[in-house]
Design a protein around this motif. Structure first.
Motif, PDB file in Angstrom:
ATOM      1  N   UNK A 150       0.829  -1.207   0.000  1.00 37.06           N
ATOM      2  CA  UNK A 150       0.000   0.000   0.000  1.00 37.06           C
ATOM      3  C   UNK A 150       0.865   1.258   0.000  1.00 37.06           C
ATOM      4  N   UNK A 151       1.980   1.230   0.713  1.00 37.17           N
ATOM      5  CA  UNK A 151       2.884   2.376   0.721  1.00 37.17           C
ATOM      6  C   UNK A 151       3.451   2.623  -0.684  1.00 37.17           C
ATOM      7  N   UNK A 152       3.810   1.536  -1.375  1.00 40.50           N
ATOM      8  CA  UNK A 152       4.374   1.667  -2.724  1.00 40.50           C
ATOM      9  C   UNK A 152       3.337   2.200  -3.710  1.00 40.50           C
ATOM     10  N   UNK A 153       2.127   1.641  -3.650  1.00 41.09           N
ATOM     11  CA  UNK A 153       1.104   2.034  -4.620  1.00 41.09           C
ATOM     12  C   UNK A 153       0.544   3.426  -4.331  1.00 41.09           C
ATOM     13  N   UNK A 154       0.086   3.636  -3.088  1.00 40.08           N
ATOM     14  CA  UNK A 154      -0.595   4.887  -2.756  1.00 40.08           C
ATOM     15  C   UNK A 154       0.373   6.037  -2.516  1.00 40.08           C
ATOM     16  N   UNK A 155       1.557   5.741  -2.004  1.00 40.46           N
ATOM     17  CA  UNK A 155       2.491   6.805  -1.666  1.00 40.46           C
ATOM     18  C   UNK A 155       3.511   7.116  -2.731  1.00 40.46           C
ATOM     19  N   UNK A 156       4.061   6.076  -3.384  1.00 31.64           N
ATOM     20  CA  UNK A 156       5.146   6.283  -4.353  1.00 31.64           C
ATOM     21  C   UNK A 156       4.618   6.351  -5.780  1.00 31.64           C
ATOM     22  N   UNK A 157       3.834   5.357  -6.182  1.00 30.88           N
ATOM     23  CA  UNK A 157       3.385   5.283  -7.578  1.00 30.88           C
ATOM     24  C   UNK A 157       2.301   6.311  -7.879  1.00 30.88           C
ATOM     25  N   UNK A 158       1.288   6.393  -7.045  1.00 28.52           N
ATOM     26  CA  UNK A 158       0.136   7.250  -7.333  1.00 28.52           C
ATOM     27  C   UNK A 158       0.199   8.593  -6.612  1.00 28.52           C
ATOM     28  N   UNK A 159       0.981   8.708  -5.560  1.00 30.59           N
ATOM     29  CA  UNK A 159       1.152   9.971  -4.862  1.00 30.59           C
ATOM     30  C   UNK A 159      -0.072  10.466  -4.124  1.00 30.59           C
ATOM     31  N   UNK A 160      -0.943   9.563  -3.700  1.00 33.86           N
ATOM     32  CA  UNK A 160      -2.151   9.965  -2.986  1.00 33.86           C
ATOM     33  C   UNK A 160      -1.852  10.345  -1.536  1.00 33.86           C
ATOM     34  N   UNK A 161      -0.837   9.749  -0.962  1.00 35.52           N
ATOM     35  CA  UNK A 161      -0.474  10.010   0.433  1.00 35.52           C
ATOM     36  C   UNK A 161       1.026  10.223   0.533  1.00 35.52           C
ATOM     37  N   UNK A 162       1.475  10.656   1.705  1.00 31.52           N
ATOM     38  CA  UNK A 162       2.905  10.732   1.957  1.00 31.52           C
ATOM     39  C   UNK A 162       3.421   9.330   2.277  1.00 31.52           C
ATOM     40  N   UNK A 163       4.539   8.917   1.696  1.00 32.34           N
ATOM     41  CA  UNK A 163       5.046   7.564   1.963  1.00 32.34           C
ATOM     42  C   UNK A 163       5.393   7.316   3.423  1.00 32.34           C
ATOM     43  N   UNK A 164       5.819   8.373   4.119  1.00 35.47           N
ATOM     44  CA  UNK A 164       6.141   8.243   5.537  1.00 35.47           C
ATOM     45  C   UNK A 164       5.394   9.314   6.320  1.00 35.47           C
ATOM     46  N   UNK A 165       5.135   9.014   7.567  1.00 35.75           N
ATOM     47  CA  UNK A 165       4.380   9.915   8.432  1.00 35.75           C
ATOM     48  C   UNK A 165       5.315  10.970   9.015  1.00 35.75           C
ATOM     49  N   UNK A 166       4.854  12.200   9.096  1.00 35.52           N
ATOM     50  CA  UNK A 166       5.650  13.283   9.671  1.00 35.52           C
ATOM     51  C   UNK A 166       5.821  13.089  11.176  1.00 35.52           C
ATOM     52  N   UNK A 167       6.808  13.752  11.797  1.00 34.84           N
ATOM     53  CA  UNK A 167       7.031  13.577  13.238  1.00 34.84           C
ATOM     54  C   UNK A 167       5.816  13.927  14.091  1.00 34.84           C
ATOM     55  N   UNK A 168       4.983  14.878  13.650  1.00 35.53           N
ATOM     56  CA  UNK A 168       3.802  15.243  14.431  1.00 35.53           C
ATOM     57  C   UNK A 168       2.727  14.152  14.399  1.00 35.53           C
ATOM     58  N   UNK A 169       2.724  13.336  13.361  1.00 29.94           N
ATOM     59  CA  UNK A 169       1.793  12.216  13.198  1.00 29.94           C
ATOM     60  C   UNK A 169       0.344  12.634  13.428  1.00 29.94           C
ATOM     61  N   UNK A 170      -0.213  13.539  12.602  1.00 31.57           N
ATOM     62  CA  UNK A 170      -1.629  13.904  12.752  1.00 31.57           C
ATOM     63  C   UNK A 170      -2.531  12.750  12.326  1.00 31.57           C
ATOM     64  N   UNK A 171      -3.801  12.842  12.723  1.00 26.54           N
ATOM     65  CA  UNK A 171      -4.734  11.761  12.429  1.00 26.54           C
ATOM     66  C   UNK A 171      -4.852  11.507  10.920  1.00 26.54           C
ATOM     67  N   UNK A 172      -4.809  12.579  10.116  1.00 24.70           N
ATOM     68  CA  UNK A 172      -4.962  12.408   8.679  1.00 24.70           C
ATOM     69  C   UNK A 172      -3.888  11.520   8.068  1.00 24.70           C
ATOM     70  N   UNK A 173      -2.653  11.633   8.560  1.00 21.14           N
ATOM     71  CA  UNK A 173      -1.568  10.823   8.030  1.00 21.14           C
ATOM     72  C   UNK A 173      -1.550   9.415   8.609  1.00 21.14           C
ATOM     73  N   UNK A 174      -2.330   9.175   9.645  1.00 14.24           N
ATOM     74  CA  UNK A 174      -2.347   7.863  10.284  1.00 14.24           C
ATOM     75  C   UNK A 174      -3.462   6.958   9.767  1.00 14.24           C
ATOM     76  N   UNK A 175      -4.242   7.440   8.785  1.00 19.51           N
ATOM     77  CA  UNK A 175      -5.349   6.628   8.288  1.00 19.51           C
ATOM     78  C   UNK A 175      -4.850   5.341   7.628  1.00 19.51           C
ATOM     79  N   UNK A 176      -3.895   5.467   6.712  1.00 14.77           N
ATOM     80  CA  UNK A 176      -3.385   4.264   6.042  1.00 14.77           C
ATOM     81  C   UNK A 176      -2.611   3.363   7.002  1.00 14.77           C
TER      82      UNK A 176
END
Length: 307
Positions: A150-176
């Motif tokens: 999922x990280x490869x497809x959604x984060x790297x290939x399609x760019x829908x999400x950030x591949x890694x979570x930021x240090x603040x780790x907000x709820x939006x980035x924690x969905x996947x």
């Protein structure tokens, strides 16, 4: 109810002591933690002796445990080998993992219970067969494969999400990451809810409610679902601690600096204070979650009364 809660809290004391003692003994046999503090070269005897004295490792194991437990009850979980108090590591790690666990539990409840109710009411139909096959696939595939894919497809290939979570780790980035963490448990919740719904659907109280002319939605929500959720609540309650402690793989994949990350670093560096401190808090989470589950039984089933 009050006497039952007090009795359960008293029963937690020997369980807590036994669990922490077992963890303490297991961590202390991992190897010599001092060996990794001097880099690639071996510590000279004088430095090693000084470090063991500083961290209390020169005392017998039983004395180390008694000292540690005495400090725990005062809120002192010790100091990591880098000089940082373990409580500071907890203060930065636990909020992140709690948010991740909340997201995972919500996925389990919303998606898992919903799919379980739908398939339980339509047992044997195509939707039931499809969901059962899908849950079997999810259970069979390891979490690290699901997460990396999922990280490869959604984060790297399609760019829908950030591949890694930021240090603040907000709820939006924690969905996947939360969905990846909850994937296997979500499948079990779906199958458990389906089985419970299908069994209770043939119960006398359900047939009586239908014969009385109650609306279908009320029969399902007030009678069928409420009694069918008891085993599901048991599973989810025990799964809370498992998700918090078992998030090592998910947090490593998405670069989340939570409890799993700190446990991984502590085990890798043989940092006894960090590992035992975090596991001690996780033991408390397990015990409190089990107590909460027992209390929820009386809410779901009026026949259950605690004295």
């Amino acid at each position: 109810m009050g006497r039952y809660v007090v009795r359960r809290l008293l029963q937690m004391i020997p369980v807590f002591i036994g669990a922490t003692l077992l963890i303490f003994l297991m961590v202390n046999v991992m190897g010599d933690p001092i060996a990794g503090l001097c880099g690639e070269r071996e510590c000279d005897p004088a430095t090693a002796a000084q470090l063991r004295k500083e961290f209390g490792l020169d005392k017998p194991v039983w004395q180390q445990y008694l000292t540690y437990m005495g400090n725990v009850f005062t809120g002192d979980f010790g100091t990591a080998f880098n000089g940082q108090p373990v409580t500071e590591l907890m203060g930065s790690a636990f909020p992140v993992t709690i948010r991740l666990t909340v997201v995972a539990i919500l996925f389990e409840i919303v998606i898992g219970v919903t799919l379980g109710v739908v398939t339980g009411l339509r047992r044997g139909r195509p939707v039931d067969t499809g969901v059962l096959l899908a849950t079997l696939v999810v259970i069979s595939v390891p979490t690290f494969v699901t997460g990396l894919l999922l990280q490869l497809l959604l984060g790297v290939e399609w760019g829908w999400i950030r591949p890694s979570v930021s240090p603040e780790a907000p709820f939006g980035e924690l969905l996947l990451p939360g969905l990846v963490l909850a994937s296997v448990s979500l499948a079990y919740v779906t199958r458990l809810t389906r089985t419970s719904i299908a069994e209770n659907r043939r119960s006398d109280y359900v047939r009586t409610a239908i014969a009385k002319g109650l609306p279908r939605r009320r029969v399902i929500t007030r009678h069928l679902l409420r009694n069918s959720l008891i085993p599901v609540v048991t599973f989810i309650g025990t799964d809370i601690g498992a998700l918090m402690g078992g998030a090592i793989v998910t947090e490593r994949i998405f670069n989340i600096h939570g409890v799993g990350y700190q446990l991984y670093q502590g085990i890798l560096r043989q940092n006894t204070q960090t590992v035992v401190g975090f596991v001690t808090v996780l033991v408390l989470v397990f015990l409190l979650a089990n107590l909460l589950v027992d209390l929820l039984y009386a809410v779901l089933d009026p026949r259950i009364r605690y004295v």
